[in-house]
Scaffold this motif. Structure first.
Motif, PDB file in Angstrom:
ATOM      1  N   LEU A 237      59.537  47.668  96.296  1.00  0.00           N
ATOM      2  CA  LEU A 237      60.283  46.462  95.949  1.00  0.00           C
ATOM      3  C   LEU A 237      59.752  45.882  94.643  1.00  0.00           C
ATOM      4  N   LEU A 238      60.632  45.770  93.632  1.00  0.00           N
ATOM      5  CA  LEU A 238      60.366  45.025  92.404  1.00  0.00           C
ATOM      6  C   LEU A 238      61.255  43.792  92.446  1.00  0.00           C
ATOM      7  N   ALA A 239      60.627  42.612  92.507  1.00  0.00           N
ATOM      8  CA  ALA A 239      61.415  41.398  92.707  1.00  0.00           C
ATOM      9  C   ALA A 239      60.697  40.192  92.143  1.00  0.00           C
ATOM     10  N   SER A 240      61.459  39.123  91.938  1.00  0.00           N
ATOM     11  CA  SER A 240      60.870  37.871  91.467  1.00  0.00           C
ATOM     12  C   SER A 240      59.900  37.328  92.512  1.00  0.00           C
ATOM     13  N   GLY A 241      58.884  36.610  92.010  1.00  0.00           N
ATOM     14  CA  GLY A 241      57.873  36.069  92.906  1.00  0.00           C
ATOM     15  C   GLY A 241      57.907  34.555  92.957  1.00  0.00           C
ATOM     16  N   PHE A 242      57.411  33.988  94.050  1.00  0.00           N
ATOM     17  CA  PHE A 242      57.313  32.534  94.234  1.00  0.00           C
ATOM     18  C   PHE A 242      56.347  32.289  95.386  1.00  0.00           C
ATOM     19  N   PRO A 243      55.796  31.076  95.496  1.00  0.00           N
ATOM     20  CA  PRO A 243      54.687  30.807  96.430  1.00  0.00           C
ATOM     21  C   PRO A 243      54.966  31.169  97.882  1.00  0.00           C
ATOM     22  N   GLU A 244      56.173  30.940  98.356  1.00  0.00           N
ATOM     23  CA  GLU A 244      56.484  31.200  99.768  1.00  0.00           C
ATOM     24  C   GLU A 244      56.224  32.650 100.160  1.00  0.00           C
ATOM     25  N   LEU A 245      56.399  33.562  99.198  1.00  0.00           N
ATOM     26  CA  LEU A 245      56.214  34.977  99.488  1.00  0.00           C
ATOM     27  C   LEU A 245      54.790  35.302  99.927  1.00  0.00           C
ATOM     28  N   LEU A 246      53.816  34.615  99.348  1.00  0.00           N
ATOM     29  CA  LEU A 246      52.414  34.889  99.688  1.00  0.00           C
ATOM     30  C   LEU A 246      52.160  34.696 101.172  1.00  0.00           C
ATOM     31  N   ASP A 247      52.721  33.650 101.738  1.00  0.00           N
ATOM     32  CA  ASP A 247      52.515  33.370 103.153  1.00  0.00           C
ATOM     33  C   ASP A 247      53.264  34.342 104.057  1.00  0.00           C
ATOM     34  N   LEU A 248      54.194  35.068 103.473  1.00  0.00           N
ATOM     35  CA  LEU A 248      54.922  36.097 104.219  1.00  0.00           C
ATOM     36  C   LEU A 248      54.240  37.461 104.116  1.00  0.00           C
ATOM     37  N   GLY A 249      53.238  37.577 103.246  1.00  0.00           N
ATOM     38  CA  GLY A 249      52.527  38.841 103.086  1.00  0.00           C
ATOM     39  C   GLY A 249      52.919  39.646 101.873  1.00  0.00           C
ATOM     40  N   PHE A 250      53.748  39.064 100.991  1.00  0.00           N
ATOM     41  CA  PHE A 250      54.174  39.760  99.776  1.00  0.00           C
ATOM     42  C   PHE A 250      53.194  39.416  98.645  1.00  0.00           C
ATOM     43  N   ILE A 251      52.334  40.367  98.337  1.00  0.00           N
ATOM     44  CA  ILE A 251      51.282  40.165  97.348  1.00  0.00           C
ATOM     45  C   ILE A 251      51.505  41.126  96.188  1.00  0.00           C
ATOM     46  N   ASP A 252      51.543  40.584  94.994  1.00  0.00           N
ATOM     47  CA  ASP A 252      51.822  41.383  93.797  1.00  0.00           C
ATOM     48  C   ASP A 252      50.846  42.545  93.660  1.00  0.00           C
ATOM     49  N   LYS A 253      51.420  43.730  93.460  1.00  0.00           N
ATOM     50  CA  LYS A 253      50.683  44.987  93.274  1.00  0.00           C
ATOM     51  C   LYS A 253      49.941  45.431  94.529  1.00  0.00           C
ATOM     52  N   LYS A 254      50.182  44.741  95.639  1.00  0.00           N
ATOM     53  CA  LYS A 254      49.614  45.151  96.920  1.00  0.00           C
ATOM     54  C   LYS A 254      50.709  45.585  97.897  1.00  0.00           C
ATOM     55  N   THR A 255      51.701  44.709  98.093  1.00  0.00           N
ATOM     56  CA  THR A 255      52.796  45.034  99.011  1.00  0.00           C
ATOM     57  C   THR A 255      54.167  45.019  98.331  1.00  0.00           C
ATOM     58  N   PHE A 256      54.220  44.534  97.108  1.00  0.00           N
ATOM     59  CA  PHE A 256      55.422  44.616  96.275  1.00  0.00           C
ATOM     60  C   PHE A 256      54.976  44.403  94.835  1.00  0.00           C
ATOM     61  N   VAL A 257      55.912  44.492  93.888  1.00  0.00           N
ATOM     62  CA  VAL A 257      55.582  44.269  92.481  1.00  0.00           C
ATOM     63  C   VAL A 257      56.422  43.103  91.974  1.00  0.00           C
ATOM     64  N   GLU A 258      55.746  42.079  91.509  1.00  0.00           N
ATOM     65  CA  GLU A 258      56.438  40.898  90.992  1.00  0.00           C
ATOM     66  C   GLU A 258      56.918  41.151  89.568  1.00  0.00           C
ATOM     67  N   ILE A 259      58.163  40.780  89.312  1.00  0.00           N
ATOM     68  CA  ILE A 259      58.741  40.973  87.980  1.00  0.00           C
ATOM     69  C   ILE A 259      59.404  39.682  87.508  1.00  0.00           C
ATOM     70  N   ASN A 260      59.654  39.603  86.205  1.00  0.00           N
ATOM     71  CA  ASN A 260      60.422  38.499  85.634  1.00  0.00           C
ATOM     72  C   ASN A 260      61.346  39.074  84.568  1.00  0.00           C
ATOM     73  N   GLU A 261      62.057  38.194  83.870  1.00  0.00           N
ATOM     74  CA  GLU A 261      63.064  38.672  82.917  1.00  0.00           C
ATOM     75  C   GLU A 261      62.452  39.357  81.700  1.00  0.00           C
ATOM     76  N   GLU A 262      61.158  39.173  81.490  1.00  0.00           N
ATOM     77  CA  GLU A 262      60.508  39.788  80.333  1.00  0.00           C
ATOM     78  C   GLU A 262      59.932  41.166  80.617  1.00  0.00           C
ATOM     79  N   ASN A 263      59.573  41.453  81.874  1.00  0.00           N
ATOM     80  CA  ASN A 263      58.808  42.679  82.129  1.00  0.00           C
ATOM     81  C   ASN A 263      59.437  43.636  83.139  1.00  0.00           C
ATOM     82  N   PHE A 264      60.614  43.346  83.669  1.00  0.00           N
ATOM     83  CA  PHE A 264      61.137  44.168  84.752  1.00  0.00           C
ATOM     84  C   PHE A 264      61.378  45.619  84.332  1.00  0.00           C
TER      85      PHE A 264
END
Length: 314
Positions: A237-264
């Protein structure tokens, strides 16, 4: 064994692209400690209760907006001494109607899939709020061993107003070698269309074919269904990130990859190239979703929470 009796107001979503509510009900009826009285019509709550063999312990609405549109919300809930709860799906629709009904009907518990979104709009209901995140249905999403023959995949709405990041990703990625996309089929469909659109089993299989899936949480930063469905299908999963995700277990480069409009685009190509890194994150995301976010887990959390609430409140 004492059973928790729930009068469950709902609608038929079997022909919906999003079958989350349908899957929830299928798992709920399997539990040995609950008895569900499904209700597909509105009216006066006293008249509805007279039709039941037993008095329910709890009254629940699984989709406030849709129930209101399809057959109308039941009336006079304030006149019955039974705890009540409502799941509010689309937080930015029917706001005034929602607040008016909650107050008039004396609703005890307010559920939403999106914690931060709900609390920012309705801070006055913090003490009544129950976070019920989205989930994945194991028989559909979690048993896939399919050849990964799609490099980059996007599926879902691309509307610029609600999904500007998703639209930018599509515009930039559509000419990249190995990129695949499918038009959103709409939210309702007829049975004759079932074999021609990506829904249910066919949708899960298509997601499972992808090495990398790109999406976002909309302008509202919601942890939408694809955040759970994609890792469940063993896809990165490559997707936008936001604080709520952390509490769900979505951690950048651990369980998904966080992206934005500059680096996707850069990140998509990087994880396509570096197979082992991609696989490590994909496996971790898959394991995390199966451990925390399947429908059977969410249903058990829902029922356990009700038992606790009812015990505490007599």
């Amino acid at each position: 064994m004492k059973k928790l009796k729930i009068l469950f107001f709902t609608t038929d979503t079997s022909n919906f692209v999003d079958k989350t509510d349908d899957y929830f009900k299928k798992e709920l009826v399997k539990l040995s400690d609950v008895e569900i009285y499904f209700q597909y019509k509105g009216g006066n709550i006293s008249d509805i209760l007279k039709e039941l063999n037993d008095k329910p312990d709890f009254i629940y609405f699984d989709d406030f907006e849709r129930i209101n549109r399809v057959y109308g919300l039941p009336t006079d809930l304030d006149k019955v001494n039974i705890p009540k709860g409502i799941l509010f799906h689309d937080l930015y629709r029917d706001n005034d109607i929602f607040v008016e009904y909650v107050e008039k009907s004396k609703i005890d518990l307010l559920y939403a899939h999106y914690r931060d979104g709900f609390l920012s709009l309705y801070p006055q209901y913090k003490d009544r709020f129950i976070w019920l995140p989205l989930h994945v249905y194991r028989p559909i999403f979690c048993k896939r061993s399919i050849k990964k023959d799609i490099r980059f995949l996007m599926m879902g709405s691309l509307g610029k107003k609600k999904y500007p990041l998703r639209n930018k990703m599509f515009q930039r990625m559509k000419n990249v070698e190995g990129f695949v996309t499918h038009k959103h089929p709409g939210y309702d469909y007829s049975l004759k269309e079932n074999g021609n659109i990506f829904v249910g089993e066919k949708y899960a299989k298509e997601v499972a074919r992808a090495k990398i899936f790109l999406t976002c949480g909309s302008i509202y930063n919601y942890p939408l269904g694809k955040y759970f469905e994609v890792p469940a299908c063993n896809t990165l999963l490559l997707a936008s990130g936001f604080p709520e995700l952390l509490d769900l277990g979505f951690i950048d480069k651990k369980t998904f990859v966080e992206i934005n409009e500059e680096n996707f685009e850069e990140k998509a190509k990087y994880y396509n190239k570096y197979k082992e890194e991609r696989k490590i994150i994909t496996r971790a995301g898959h394991k995390m979703v199966l451990a925390r976010h399947t429908t059977d887990i969410r249903v058990r959390q829902f029922v356990d929470g009700l038992w606790k609430f009812l015990s505490k409140n007599g």
